[in-house]
Enzyme design. Structure first.
Site, PDB file in Angstrom:
ATOM      1  N   TYR A 109       0.869  -1.179   0.000  1.00 18.53           N
ATOM      2  CA  TYR A 109       0.000   0.000   0.000  1.00 18.53           C
ATOM      3  C   TYR A 109       0.905   1.228   0.000  1.00 18.53           C
ATOM      4  O   TYR A 109       1.408   1.654   1.026  1.00 18.53           O
ATOM      5  CB  TYR A 109      -0.905  -0.035   1.236  1.00 18.53           C
ATOM      6  CG  TYR A 109      -1.806   1.176   1.428  1.00 18.53           C
ATOM      7  CD1 TYR A 109      -2.394   1.814   0.347  1.00 18.53           C
ATOM      8  CD2 TYR A 109      -2.066   1.670   2.702  1.00 18.53           C
ATOM      9  CE1 TYR A 109      -3.213   2.910   0.519  1.00 18.53           C
ATOM     10  CE2 TYR A 109      -2.887   2.762   2.896  1.00 18.53           C
ATOM     11  CZ  TYR A 109      -3.465   3.385   1.800  1.00 18.53           C
ATOM     12  OH  TYR A 109      -4.281   4.486   1.976  1.00 18.53           O
ATOM     13  N   ASP A 151      -2.444  -1.244  -3.833  1.00 17.31           N
ATOM     14  CA  ASP A 151      -2.800   0.137  -4.136  1.00 17.31           C
ATOM     15  C   ASP A 151      -1.502   0.925  -4.277  1.00 17.31           C
ATOM     16  O   ASP A 151      -0.856   1.239  -3.287  1.00 17.31           O
ATOM     17  CB  ASP A 151      -3.680   0.689  -3.012  1.00 17.31           C
ATOM     18  CG  ASP A 151      -4.080   2.139  -3.237  1.00 17.31           C
ATOM     19  OD1 ASP A 151      -3.700   2.714  -4.274  1.00 17.31           O
ATOM     20  OD2 ASP A 151      -4.779   2.699  -2.360  1.00 17.31           O
ATOM     21  N   HIS A 254     -12.368   1.794  -3.905  1.00 15.05           N
ATOM     22  CA  HIS A 254     -11.599   0.978  -4.847  1.00 15.05           C
ATOM     23  C   HIS A 254     -12.404  -0.273  -5.204  1.00 15.05           C
ATOM     24  O   HIS A 254     -13.283  -0.690  -4.448  1.00 15.05           O
ATOM     25  CB  HIS A 254     -10.272   0.523  -4.235  1.00 15.05           C
ATOM     26  CG  HIS A 254      -9.321   1.628  -3.918  1.00 15.05           C
ATOM     27  ND1 HIS A 254      -8.184   1.876  -4.648  1.00 15.05           N
ATOM     28  CD2 HIS A 254      -9.332   2.547  -2.915  1.00 15.05           C
ATOM     29  CE1 HIS A 254      -7.521   2.895  -4.121  1.00 15.05           C
ATOM     30  NE2 HIS A 254      -8.201   3.319  -3.068  1.00 15.05           N
TER      31      HIS A 254
END
Length: 263
Positions: A109, A151, A254
């Protein structure tokens, strides 16, 4: 065939039912979650246990960030890198065992980077760039079939955002971020599976702000990615995004991505 999914869930405890719905519907072998926003002791382990995802690596923290990899396949945890050098929980790596022996999955992330694309005016932006440089240094030494997914908080191509000209100076699509991400990709020769299977300029968004979502406008960005080392990329057979999750009750901002490999 082995299927790997990734999803920034934006609080796994809040959306545990949605994760269970996704796993029941799509049946990936492995799911990498980002922004779980919880410590491991409060992670909803039983939800995954009941669905057969009995192998879990959870690197969490209270209220913010955090990543977790859950799997129906056995694995061993490899590492938890602190590429931001500040103790935040943003990475966990595992090696699959059994039928998928040897495949490494790095769940990451990357920091969002704040609002101002200038490291002098915005410390968070500088931390994001430093995070990417440390990742590139790490990737230069990889020597195993590796999938890095999660991400990335960067939309690298002009067609990865709804309006390139409008967003060229907006954090997540600036040239300096894209250049840093390119250095990371080139350090190991990663292949972008999202664009291998959904070639540019086809629409391939994975994130929409909540504001534009409720306005029912398709102002998306491709911030979530699945990148593979060359030998592993050659074994990928399909890649898709599961956009219907946007229509579920109280969705994440998302959506999940799923890639299948013929190992």
């Amino acid at each position: 065939m082995v299927s790997i999914a990734t999803w920034n869930i934006n609080s796994v405890r809040l959306r545990a039912d949605q994760v269970a719905r996704f796993l029941t519907q799509e049946e990936p072998d492995v799911l990498c979650l980002q922004e779980i926003k919880t410590e491991e002791k409060h992670f909803p382990h039983q939800v995954f246990e009941d669905l057969g995802y009995t192998h879990r690596a959870v690197h969490g923290q209270k209220g913010y960030h955090g990543v977790a990899t859950v799997s129906r396949l056995p694995f061993r945890e490899l590492d938890r890198h602190d590429w931001q050098a500040n103790g935040e929980a943003r990475h966990v790596g595992v090696e699959l065992l059994g039928a998928a022996q040897g495949m490494v999955i790095e769940n990451v992330y990357i920091p969002a980077g704040g609002d101002i694309p200038d490291r002098e005016q915005n410390a968070k932006f500088g931390q994001k760039l430093d995070f990417l440089e440390r990742m590139a240094f790490w990737a230069d030494r990889l020597d195993r079939p590796t999938l890095i997914t999660g991400d990335f908080n960067i939309a690298p191509l002009d067609c990865d955002v709804y309006d390139h000209k409008a967003l060229i100076k907006v954090v997540s699509h600036t040239p300096i971020e894209i250049a840093a991400l390119d250095r990371f990709r080139n350090a190991h020769g990663f292949e972008d599976l999202g664009r291998k299977h959904i070639p540019a300029p086809e629409r391939n968004y994975s994130w929409w702000s909540y504001r534009t979502y409720w306005q029912d406008k398709d102002r998306g960005r491709r911030l979530d990615h699945m990148w593979a080392s060359p030998d592993l990329a050659a074994q990928s057979r399909s890649h898709r995004f599961v956009e219907e999750t946007r229509r579920w009750d109280q969705p994440s901002d998302h959506i999940p991505l799923v890639t299948e490999f013929d190992l």
